[in-house]
Design an enzyme around this catalytic site. Structure first.
Site, PDB file in Angstrom:
ATOM      1  N   LYS A   1       0.839  -1.194   0.000  1.00  0.00           N
ATOM      2  CA  LYS A   1       0.000   0.000   0.000  1.00  0.00           C
ATOM      3  C   LYS A   1       0.871   1.239   0.000  1.00  0.00           C
ATOM      4  O   LYS A   1       1.913   1.276   0.643  1.00  0.00           O
ATOM      5  CB  LYS A   1      -0.883   0.000   1.255  1.00  0.00           C
ATOM      6  CG  LYS A   1      -1.833   1.198   1.360  1.00  0.00           C
ATOM      7  CD  LYS A   1      -3.034   1.017   0.476  1.00  0.00           C
ATOM      8  CE  LYS A   1      -4.064   2.123   0.680  1.00  0.00           C
ATOM      9  NZ  LYS A   1      -3.715   3.390   0.007  1.00  0.00           N
TER      10      LYS A   1
ATOM     11  N   CYS B   1      -2.061  10.191  -6.296  1.00  0.00           N
ATOM     12  CA  CYS B   1      -3.267   9.905  -5.520  1.00  0.00           C
ATOM     13  C   CYS B   1      -4.260  11.053  -5.664  1.00  0.00           C
ATOM     14  O   CYS B   1      -3.965  12.192  -5.273  1.00  0.00           O
ATOM     15  CB  CYS B   1      -2.946   9.690  -4.045  1.00  0.00           C
ATOM     16  SG  CYS B   1      -4.437   9.359  -3.074  1.00  0.00           S
TER      17      CYS B   1
END
Length: 313
Positions: free
Chosen positions: A45, A132
């Site tokens: 992650k 992101c």
């Protein structure tokens, strides 16, 4: 048998498939599931310097009718020291190489995290996430060309070894040209991961007339089959413009067919996000078999036989 093996950043992958960062990789038990699956590799992650809980729920919703999803997770993760500790105890005799994703909320945070991994001198590969779209108040670095080049100027000399970056989708030819010119300046930038989710879509429930996710007034990243063509364009655009770098294709892979198209567009490896979230790690066995069958039917023995060989009219 078709050979699905590939190489990224100087490391051998027994097959081209692995998880997209963010799916099945926040905690050690999930990473263990990937190790036990038929994936060819695994990536952690995206880590921030400190632990983050992420955005309020509901923050991920599947859109099954179109094999897609919308999410605004907000980078929930255990903090970079958690993934550094995992990387330190990883069994590197395992045929699956380990990739570690870092997504600092500032260049200074990225620098500190990179320095931590460099000091540990591990054989894992770092991937810096410049893309992101779901952290409120934090724009994607990948859309600020000057800031992205500045960040690479700081990080690439520290990393020294081959590394990669994860990119947002680009939609303009001029942006492909500008970004590629930046990437080609950095010799140890070994690969580009294309694409992160298509940012700031809005999914609305017809019956309740309500946005499907809570964060950012319902705005979130789009993934799954609906982004396939955008992903293929980005893969091919950078494959053409960055001949000395590998491309990892992400976006819209639900079966071996879409994986084949990613390789045809120029991908050396393929990550899966939405479909992995919905189906679980057992999907890697299925997509491997489907891609092998496609290659055999078309007479291809290895990925190199058709990588980047998409025909144009």
């Amino acid at each position: 048998m078709a050979n699905l093996s590939t190489n990224i950043a100087g490391l051998h992958l027994p097959n081209l498939f692995f998880n997209a960062s963010g799916v099945c990789c926040q905690h050690e038990h999930e990473l263990k599931q990937l190790l036990e699956s038929d994936s060819g590799s695994l990536i952690t992650k995206s880590a921030t310097y400190e632990m983050r809980e992420g955005n309020p729920s509901p923050r991920y919703v599947p859109l099954p009718a179109i094999q897609s999803s919308i999410n605004s997770m907000g980078l929930p993760n255990e903090g970079y020291e958690y993934y550094l500790a995992y990387a330190k105890k990883y069994d590197y005799s395992n045929p699956k190489p380990l990739f570690v994703s870092l997504s600092g909320l500032s260049v200074a945070d990225n620098k500190k995290m990179v320095e931590g991994f460099v000091a540990a001198n591990l054989p894992c590969v770092l991937e810096i996430n410049f893309s992101c779209p779901n952290v409120p108040g934090k724009p994607q670095l990948g859309y600020d060309m000057e800031a992205m080049e500045s960040a690479l100027n700081v990080l690439a000399p520290i990393i020294k070894k081959p590394f990669g970056i994860k990119l947002p989708p680009y939609f303009d030819i001029a942006h492909f040209d500008t970004a590629a010119a930046i990437f080609n300046k950095f010799d140890n930038l070994a690969y580009l991961t294309c694409i992160n989710s298509v940012g700031n879509g809005l999914a609305i429930d017809f019956e309740t007339e309500t946005a499907l996710i809570k964060p950012k007034d319902g705005f979130g990243g789009l993934g799954g089959l609906m982004v396939l063509n955008t992903a293929l364009a980005n893969v091919n655009a950078f494959y053409r413009r960055c001949p000395n770098k590998k491309i990892i294709g992400v976006g819209g892979v639900t079966s071996g067919k879409e994986a084949f198209l990613h390789v045809l567009a120029g991908a050396s490896a393929v990550q899966i996000g939405t479909q992995l979230k919905e189906e679980g790690p057992k999907l890697f066995s299925r997509v491997k078999k489907e891609l092998e069958d496609i290659m055999v039917a078309k007479g291809y023995k290895s990925l190199e036989d058709f990588r980047g060989k998409v025909k144009t009219l």
